[in-house]
Design a protein around this motif. Structure first.
Motif, mmCIF file in Angstrom:
data_model
loop_
_atom_site.group_PDB
_atom_site.id
_atom_site.type_symbol
_atom_site.label_atom_id
_atom_site.label_comp_id
_atom_site.label_asym_id
_atom_site.label_seq_id
_atom_site.Cartn_x
_atom_site.Cartn_y
_atom_site.Cartn_z
ATOM 1 N N UNK A 529 0.800 -1.231 0.000
ATOM 2 C CA UNK A 529 0.000 0.000 0.000
ATOM 3 C C UNK A 529 0.832 1.280 0.000
ATOM 4 N N UNK A 530 2.129 1.175 0.271
ATOM 5 C CA UNK A 530 2.952 2.368 0.370
ATOM 6 C C UNK A 530 2.877 3.262 -0.875
ATOM 7 N N UNK A 531 2.831 2.664 -2.049
ATOM 8 C CA UNK A 531 2.819 3.458 -3.279
ATOM 9 C C UNK A 531 1.511 4.221 -3.447
ATOM 10 N N UNK A 532 0.441 3.789 -2.726
ATOM 11 C CA UNK A 532 -0.858 4.473 -2.794
ATOM 12 C C UNK A 532 -1.038 5.469 -1.650
ATOM 13 N N UNK A 533 -0.120 5.451 -0.706
ATOM 14 C CA UNK A 533 -0.283 6.225 0.524
ATOM 15 C C UNK A 533 0.329 7.611 0.359
ATOM 16 N N UNK A 534 -0.524 8.607 0.132
ATOM 17 C CA UNK A 534 -0.035 9.965 -0.122
ATOM 18 C C UNK A 534 0.681 10.564 1.079
ATOM 19 N N UNK A 535 0.233 10.218 2.279
ATOM 20 C CA UNK A 535 0.864 10.773 3.481
ATOM 21 C C UNK A 535 2.285 10.252 3.629
ATOM 22 N N UNK A 536 2.482 8.972 3.398
ATOM 23 C CA UNK A 536 3.835 8.404 3.457
ATOM 24 C C UNK A 536 4.713 9.010 2.366
ATOM 25 N N UNK A 537 4.167 9.151 1.171
ATOM 26 C CA UNK A 537 4.936 9.738 0.072
ATOM 27 C C UNK A 537 5.325 11.181 0.382
ATOM 28 N N UNK A 538 4.407 11.919 1.009
ATOM 29 C CA UNK A 538 4.705 13.310 1.394
ATOM 30 C C UNK A 538 5.780 13.341 2.478
ATOM 31 N N UNK A 539 5.727 12.372 3.379
ATOM 32 C CA UNK A 539 6.751 12.288 4.426
ATOM 33 C C UNK A 539 8.128 12.073 3.814
ATOM 34 N N UNK A 540 8.228 11.150 2.875
ATOM 35 C CA UNK A 540 9.513 10.863 2.240
ATOM 36 C C UNK A 540 10.059 12.088 1.509
#
Length: 564
Positions: A529-540
């Motif tokens: 799910x990481x690739x769909x997770x906008x919050x995680x992507x914004x964190x990175x």
């Protein structure tokens, strides 16, 4: 007309309200003495005398028979409604259920189940657990438990838990139909202690970035966190994403200990302030932590509350972590559990939480107006706060400074340093029904079981790259949805299709690798799910800011422009 006369009550019926009232008097007088002086005791005594008088009159003279116990329970609950939103009363029946949410385990048979089309399916039999030991498998349908049917519209989680959970060492007789068979199999399962876990995932996002997902703060959370963090350090951890989204809180001391593993020196973590000084406290870091250096990002949202907010607030105010997401819930009232004489429990608010900078975590409320308090979520939607940082209103009277001098604001909850809007682009009525009737989960379970031999041969790395949820699979899922009486909508399906594909792949991975690895963590599910997770992507994308914070440098955030 014949005159109606009061019914003569038995001596015992007269004594009951007096005994109950007397017990209440003693309890409340002790409480008054505990929390205040003689004047408060006198006020409480007058109130109890009136209450006892009314209760006795109702019991002895009211036209119909009444349950004194139910009147007492009702009056306590209505009385507490005049206080804050979190002071609460739990009946003896509710106490055990409430406490079990924070315990590190329970007594049961060791399965994870799914209810689909009014039928209970075994999703997973915990390896080495009681069900696994007798041969129960993933995909089995539970038909009966101790002769009680587990099929039909009346089947719900409460009924299932009441049948499957029970004292350690006790037995439950299960009737099961295995996938592909018609005959009923019978199993006798001896209940045992089943551990429950609050850390849902712990893995490396890349060669230097670790990710830990904390669902709630229970008895075992701190130990689980240390284990996960130590494991990630051995894998090359240089920076950490701590995910507290949807975490409703729990034990305050576990949250404080978690902060202590990330924050150095003798730093203030949280303090409480109540009436007088009896329940005032300050908590500081005391020990050398596992990860005191290196960038940290904490993820929060509108469902992160209480202990989660203690962690986020402490790390933000000490400039130790960058907070990413949306403003947290705003639950900053401290409840003390008080066991009453009959085993019921009063959770009485005794103080408020404050972050190191002095911010109250608690969002505003008006005494006795619980409905308005509960509508805060709706108000955030209407105001646009979930979707645009420009809609967030800051109270200039509640301006505070972090240790390094960054500006942060009070007013309830923890406002993030980096805002991430809620993604509703994939929401649809069709998707909601798929989730509510457990269709996606059931399809993924069936697919994993039917393709077990092929999928078992893949490494997760190969699965992640090669496995694709095809149009044929999506068509099969739609058929399953139709069986569950979900009306198909082409427009809704198109809107939600990519999200559904992601969920199917993640759930298939979870079903395969939890079985293969016998781990308590759902790493593969979250990795998909990481690739769909906008919050995680914004964190990175914002680790540069987090790394500056770790070096003690000032950074521009949502509430601090760097020019103030």
């Amino acid at each position: 007309m014949k005159e109606n006369k009061p019914v003569n009550n038995s001596p015992m019926s007269v004594r009951i309200p007096i005994i109950i009232a007397f017990t209440l008097v003693i309890g409340m007088l002790v409480g008054a003495n505990f929390f205040g002086g003689q004047s408060r005791m006198n006020n409480v005594a007058k109130g109890i005398a009136k209450y006892r008088e009314v209760l006795s009159l109702v019991e002895t003279n009211y036209v119909d028979s009444v349950s004194t116990d139910s009147l007492v329970e009702f009056s306590i609950k209505k009385m507490l409604e005049k206080l804050d939103p979190h002071t609460s009363y739990f009946s003896t029946e509710d106490v055990a259920a409430a406490r079990s949410q924070l315990e590190s385990g329970f007594d049961g048979i060791g399965i994870e189940f799914n209810v689909f089309n009014d039928t209970v399916y075994v999703v997973n039999a915990m390896v080495g657990g009681p069900s696994d030991a007798v041969g129960i498998k993933s995909g089995d349908r539970l038909i009966k438990a101790d002769g009680v049917s587990l099929i039909g519209q009346k089947v719900n989680s409460s009924l299932i838990f009441s049948k499957l959970r029970g004292p350690r060492g006790s037995e439950v007789n299960l009737e099961i139909v295995r996938n592909g068979e018609s005959k009923v199999r019978t199993f006798t399962v001896t209940r045992d202690r089943i551990p429950s876990y609050s850390i849902n995932a712990g893995f490396m996002l890349d060669s230097q970035t670790g990710y830990i997902k904390v669902d709630r703060f229970t008895e075992s959370t701190y130990d689980e966190f240390k284990k996960a963090l130590t494991s990630l350090k051995s894998q090359g951890l240089k920076r950490l994403v701590l995910d507290l989204r949807g975490n409703p809180g729990g034990y305050k001391d576990r949250a404080e200990k978690m902060v202590d593993e990330l924050l150095s020196d003798d730093r203030l973590i949280v303090y409480t302030d109540g009436k007088g000084t009896k329940f005032d406290s300050q908590t500081f870091t005391r020990q050398e932590g596992i990860f005191e250096k290196g960038a940290v990002i904490v993820l929060v949202d509108e469902n992160s509350a209480s202990a989660s907010e203690i962690v986020a607030g402490a790390l933000q105010d000490n400039d130790r972590a960058l907070i990413v997401g949306r403003r947290s819930f705003g639950k900053g009232l401290v409840q003390m559990p008080i066991t009453l004489h009959d085993g019921s429990e009063l959770r009485l608010t005794i103080s408020r939480y404050y972050t190191p900078s002095g911010r109250s975590i608690q969002k505003p409320y008006a005494l006795g107006k619980e409905e308005d308090y509960e509508k805060d979520y709706e108000q955030r939607i209407k105001s646009g706060e979930f979707f645009s940082s420009d809609s967030i209103k800051f109270n200039e009277k509640l301006k505070y400074k972090t240790v390094a001098g960054r500006t942060v604001y009070g007013g309830g909850g923890i406002t993030p340093d980096v805002f991430v809007a809620r993604d509703t682009t994939y929401y649809s009525k069709y998707l909601t029904e798929l989730f509510s009737k457990n269709v996606i989960r059931e399809y993924a379970l069936n697919y994993a079981n039917n393709n077990l031999k092929t999928l078992d041969k893949l490494s997760f790395k190969d699965f992640s790259k090669q496995f694709v949820v095809t149009d044929v699979m999506m068509a099969d899922l739609q058929k399953l949805a139709t069986q569950a009486k979900i009306k198909y909508s082409a427009k809704d399906y198109e809107r939600s299709a990519n999200y559904i594909r992601g969920q199917v792949k993640a759930l298939v991975a979870r079903n395969i690798w939890q079985r293969k690895t016998n781990r308590t963590l759902n790493n593969e599910y979250y990795q998909v799910l990481m690739s769909f997770d906008e919050t995680v992507q914004k964190a990175l994308q914002n680790f540069e800011k987090a790394e500056k914070l770790a070096r003690g440098e000032m950074v521009e955030t949502l509430t601090h422009s760097g020019k103030q």
